[in-house]
Scaffold this motif. Structure first.
Motif, PDB file in Angstrom:
ATOM      1  N   GLU A   1      -0.416 -12.901   2.159  1.00 59.31           N
ATOM      2  CA  GLU A   1       0.470 -12.949   3.499  1.00 59.31           C
ATOM      3  C   GLU A   1       0.666 -12.499   5.069  1.00 59.31           C
ATOM      4  O   GLU A   1       1.174 -11.969   6.013  1.00 59.31           O
ATOM      5  CB  GLU A   1       1.761 -14.456   3.223  1.00 59.31           C
ATOM      6  CG  GLU A   1       1.165 -15.259   3.405  1.00 59.31           C
ATOM      7  CD  GLU A   1       2.293 -15.984   2.967  1.00 59.31           C
ATOM      8  OE1 GLU A   1       3.119 -16.822   3.761  1.00 59.31           O
ATOM      9  OE2 GLU A   1       2.342 -17.757   1.737  1.00 59.31           O
ATOM     10  N   VAL A   2       1.140 -11.385   4.027  1.00 56.37           N
ATOM     11  CA  VAL A   2       1.980  -9.955   4.268  1.00 56.37           C
ATOM     12  C   VAL A   2       1.137  -8.996   3.895  1.00 56.37           C
ATOM     13  O   VAL A   2       1.586  -8.640   2.279  1.00 56.37           O
ATOM     14  CB  VAL A   2       3.454 -10.040   4.448  1.00 56.37           C
ATOM     15  CG1 VAL A   2       4.183 -10.874   3.321  1.00 56.37           C
ATOM     16  CG2 VAL A   2       4.532  -8.926   5.394  1.00 56.37           C
ATOM     17  N   ILE A   3       0.934  -7.614   4.692  1.00 54.92           N
ATOM     18  CA  ILE A   3       1.375  -6.610   3.857  1.00 54.92           C
ATOM     19  C   ILE A   3       2.023  -5.492   4.622  1.00 54.92           C
ATOM     20  O   ILE A   3       2.306  -4.823   5.359  1.00 54.92           O
ATOM     21  CB  ILE A   3      -0.520  -6.132   4.172  1.00 54.92           C
ATOM     22  CG1 ILE A   3      -0.982  -4.830   3.169  1.00 54.92           C
ATOM     23  CG2 ILE A   3      -0.779  -6.112   5.291  1.00 54.92           C
ATOM     24  CD1 ILE A   3      -1.983  -4.936   3.267  1.00 54.92           C
ATOM     25  N   ILE A   4       2.612  -4.477   3.412  1.00 52.85           N
ATOM     26  CA  ILE A   4       3.476  -3.058   3.692  1.00 52.85           C
ATOM     27  C   ILE A   4       2.746  -1.661   3.051  1.00 52.85           C
ATOM     28  O   ILE A   4       2.370  -1.674   2.103  1.00 52.85           O
ATOM     29  CB  ILE A   4       4.570  -3.500   2.383  1.00 52.85           C
ATOM     30  CG1 ILE A   4       5.294  -4.613   2.535  1.00 52.85           C
ATOM     31  CG2 ILE A   4       5.638  -2.612   2.828  1.00 52.85           C
ATOM     32  CD1 ILE A   4       6.740  -4.927   2.068  1.00 52.85           C
ATOM     33  N   LEU A   5       2.577  -1.411   4.615  1.00 48.27           N
ATOM     34  CA  LEU A   5       2.016  -0.054   4.210  1.00 48.27           C
ATOM     35  C   LEU A   5       3.223   1.206   4.753  1.00 48.27           C
ATOM     36  O   LEU A   5       3.933   1.135   5.823  1.00 48.27           O
ATOM     37  CB  LEU A   5       0.964  -0.013   5.248  1.00 48.27           C
ATOM     38  CG  LEU A   5       0.482  -1.141   5.478  1.00 48.27           C
ATOM     39  CD1 LEU A   5      -0.128  -1.941   5.834  1.00 48.27           C
ATOM     40  CD2 LEU A   5      -1.517  -0.578   4.874  1.00 48.27           C
ATOM     41  N   ASP A   6       3.002   1.806   3.726  1.00 43.37           N
ATOM     42  CA  ASP A   6       4.238   3.321   4.043  1.00 43.37           C
ATOM     43  C   ASP A   6       3.481   4.188   4.093  1.00 43.37           C
ATOM     44  O   ASP A   6       2.343   5.231   3.705  1.00 43.37           O
ATOM     45  CB  ASP A   6       4.862   3.584   2.147  1.00 43.37           C
ATOM     46  CG  ASP A   6       6.062   4.238   2.064  1.00 43.37           C
ATOM     47  OD1 ASP A   6       6.917   5.443   3.503  1.00 43.37           O
ATOM     48  OD2 ASP A   6       6.346   4.458   1.346  1.00 43.37           O
ATOM     49  N   GLU A   7       3.629   4.644   5.398  1.00 35.16           N
ATOM     50  CA  GLU A   7       3.235   5.796   6.302  1.00 35.16           C
ATOM     51  C   GLU A   7       1.759   5.798   6.786  1.00 35.16           C
ATOM     52  O   GLU A   7       1.190   6.215   5.338  1.00 35.16           O
ATOM     53  CB  GLU A   7       3.633   7.356   5.643  1.00 35.16           C
ATOM     54  CG  GLU A   7       5.337   6.780   5.440  1.00 35.16           C
ATOM     55  CD  GLU A   7       6.041   8.488   6.055  1.00 35.16           C
ATOM     56  OE1 GLU A   7       5.180   9.066   6.797  1.00 35.16           O
ATOM     57  OE2 GLU A   7       7.183   8.678   6.144  1.00 35.16           O
ATOM     58  N   PRO A   8       0.989   4.598   6.691  1.00 33.77           N
ATOM     59  CA  PRO A   8      -0.224   4.573   6.898  1.00 33.77           C
ATOM     60  C   PRO A   8      -1.364   5.778   7.297  1.00 33.77           C
ATOM     61  O   PRO A   8      -2.352   5.424   6.826  1.00 33.77           O
ATOM     62  CB  PRO A   8      -0.301   3.623   6.888  1.00 33.77           C
ATOM     63  CG  PRO A   8       0.699   3.009   8.709  1.00 33.77           C
ATOM     64  CD  PRO A   8       1.652   3.513   7.585  1.00 33.77           C
TER      65      PRO A   8
ATOM     66  N   VAL B   1       0.974  -1.193   0.106  1.00 24.53           N
ATOM     67  CA  VAL B   1      -0.118   0.104   0.446  1.00 24.53           C
ATOM     68  C   VAL B   1       0.888   1.310   0.262  1.00 24.53           C
ATOM     69  O   VAL B   1       1.272   1.462   1.287  1.00 24.53           O
ATOM     70  CB  VAL B   1      -0.557   0.206   1.490  1.00 24.53           C
ATOM     71  CG1 VAL B   1      -1.928   1.162   1.079  1.00 24.53           C
ATOM     72  CG2 VAL B   1      -1.570  -1.032   1.395  1.00 24.53           C
ATOM     73  N   THR B   2       1.270   1.961  -1.239  1.00 22.26           N
ATOM     74  CA  THR B   2       1.931   2.684  -1.124  1.00 22.26           C
ATOM     75  C   THR B   2       1.815   4.586  -0.653  1.00 22.26           C
ATOM     76  O   THR B   2      -0.500   4.408   0.207  1.00 22.26           O
ATOM     77  CB  THR B   2       1.936   3.002  -2.368  1.00 22.26           C
ATOM     78  OG1 THR B   2       0.569   3.626  -2.942  1.00 22.26           O
ATOM     79  CG2 THR B   2       3.048   2.716  -3.430  1.00 22.26           C
ATOM     80  N   GLN B   3       1.758   5.336  -0.279  1.00 23.54           N
ATOM     81  CA  GLN B   3       1.717   6.324   0.508  1.00 23.54           C
ATOM     82  C   GLN B   3       0.832   7.348   0.092  1.00 23.54           C
ATOM     83  O   GLN B   3      -0.290   7.377   1.054  1.00 23.54           O
ATOM     84  CB  GLN B   3       2.646   7.103   0.999  1.00 23.54           C
ATOM     85  CG  GLN B   3       2.473   8.306   2.075  1.00 23.54           C
ATOM     86  CD  GLN B   3       3.940   8.783   2.393  1.00 23.54           C
ATOM     87  OE1 GLN B   3       4.976   8.752   1.750  1.00 23.54           O
ATOM     88  NE2 GLN B   3       3.584  10.128   3.157  1.00 23.54           N
ATOM     89  N   ASN B   4       0.074   7.714  -1.035  1.00 22.96           N
ATOM     90  CA  ASN B   4      -0.702   8.569  -1.064  1.00 22.96           C
ATOM     91  C   ASN B   4      -1.413   7.588  -2.755  1.00 22.96           C
ATOM     92  O   ASN B   4      -1.332   7.358  -3.980  1.00 22.96           O
ATOM     93  CB  ASN B   4      -0.562   9.698  -2.295  1.00 22.96           C
ATOM     94  CG  ASN B   4       0.482  10.574  -1.191  1.00 22.96           C
ATOM     95  OD1 ASN B   4       0.016  10.942  -0.170  1.00 22.96           O
ATOM     96  ND2 ASN B   4       1.768  10.570  -1.868  1.00 22.96           N
ATOM     97  N   PRO B   5      -2.580   6.561  -2.505  1.00 25.82           N
ATOM     98  CA  PRO B   5      -3.436   5.987  -3.311  1.00 25.82           C
ATOM     99  C   PRO B   5      -3.595   7.043  -4.285  1.00 25.82           C
ATOM    100  O   PRO B   5      -4.321   8.158  -3.802  1.00 25.82           O
ATOM    101  CB  PRO B   5      -4.724   5.524  -1.993  1.00 25.82           C
ATOM    102  CG  PRO B   5      -4.277   6.365  -1.256  1.00 25.82           C
ATOM    103  CD  PRO B   5      -3.709   7.153  -0.997  1.00 25.82           C
TER     104      PRO B   5
END
Ligand code: ADP
Ligand code: MG
Ligand code: MG
Length: 243
Positions: free
Chosen positions: A157-164, A83-87
């Protein structure tokens, strides 16, 4: 073995400037992990390497013990959500249902199976009542949940969020973080890139601090945050919302 492991990973965007220097780190299955560090430390670069946007110049990346360093973005996206910082669909007129279904459509999955999976994710994300709305009609917090939902439907399995939580108000901050905690309790591993000390203390079991493309610290958040040298080098912030 850990879910995800970087072994001695080096990388530079340009030939003459290395950004990550023999970086080793692990992500344990089922944890909520924070990755911190000041601007330019290499946090986003780490996430892009994990997702396959770039490849290490040396070193390996393992997922469930298997070397994925040569796998394509598409292959990795089966397991790793990003999930990038700015959708980028903030003003989209696309309906929420269609937005979330898109990734499955692109995979050629039959319509009736798509419907079942999208409905399940809509419920988990608290978006069921909004499914016929255009994305543009939502609040920022809701849009962020749509972005997360469109990743979750692919069952990573894993989700990475940049500055959620960057740029969120108090209500949406809590809404997003409680939601991520709920996902984690359902077994999804969550990696959050953040500067926010409150987020680490409240929501992360561990924090890895990067500085100049190396690992500066790797410990429980309450220990990281009592080390003033680390806090300063990483430029960690109190949440302005709570001060
Ligand atoms: P962070 O996410 O911790 O702020 P980044 O991973 O974005 O740090 O950046 C790490 C280093 O790589 C910085 O020096 C940055 O200027 C550089 N960098 C990031 N993206 C690119 C790019 N696309 N091309 C060249 N250099 C980049
Ligand atoms: Mg940055
Ligand atoms: Mg970044």
């Amino acid at each position: 073995s850990p879910l995800l492991e970087l072994r001695e990973v080096s990388f530079g965007y340009d030939r003459d400037k290395e950004v990550l220097h023999r970086l080793s780190m692990t992500v344990n299955r089922g944890e909520m992990l924070a990755i911190a560090g000041r601007n330019g430390a290499g946090k986003s670069t780490v996430s892009k390497l994990i997702c396959g946007f770039y490849r290490p110049s040396s070193g390996t990346i393992l997922l469930n013990g298997r070397d994925i360093s040569r796998d394509t973005i598409k292959e990795r996206a089966e397991k790793i959500g990003f999930v990038t910082q700015n959708p980028n669909h903030m003003i989209s007129k696309t309906l929420i249902y269609d937005e979330i279904a898109l990734g499955l459509k692109l995979r050629g999955i039959p319509e009736d199976i798509i419907r079942g999976r999208v409905y399940e994710v809509l419920k988990v994300c608290g978006l069921h009542e909004l499914r016929e709305w255009p994305v543009s009609a939502l609040s920022y917090g809701q849009k962020k949940r749509v972005t997360i939902a469109s990743i979750l439907v692919l069952e990573p399995e894993v989700i990475i969020l940049d500055e959620p939580t960057a740029g969120q108000d108090y209500r949406h901050y809590n809404e997003i973080m409680e939601f991520l905690r709920g996902l984690n309790s359902r077994g999804i591993t969550v990696i959050m890139i953040t500067h926010d000390m409150h987020l680490m203390l409240e929501y992360a079991q561990r924090t890895i601090v990067l500085a100049d493309g190396k690992k500066l610290a790797d410990d429980r958040p309450e220990r990281i945050l009592t080390d003033r040298a680390v806090v300063e080098r990483a430029n960690l912030k109190e949440t302005s919302l709570f001060t």
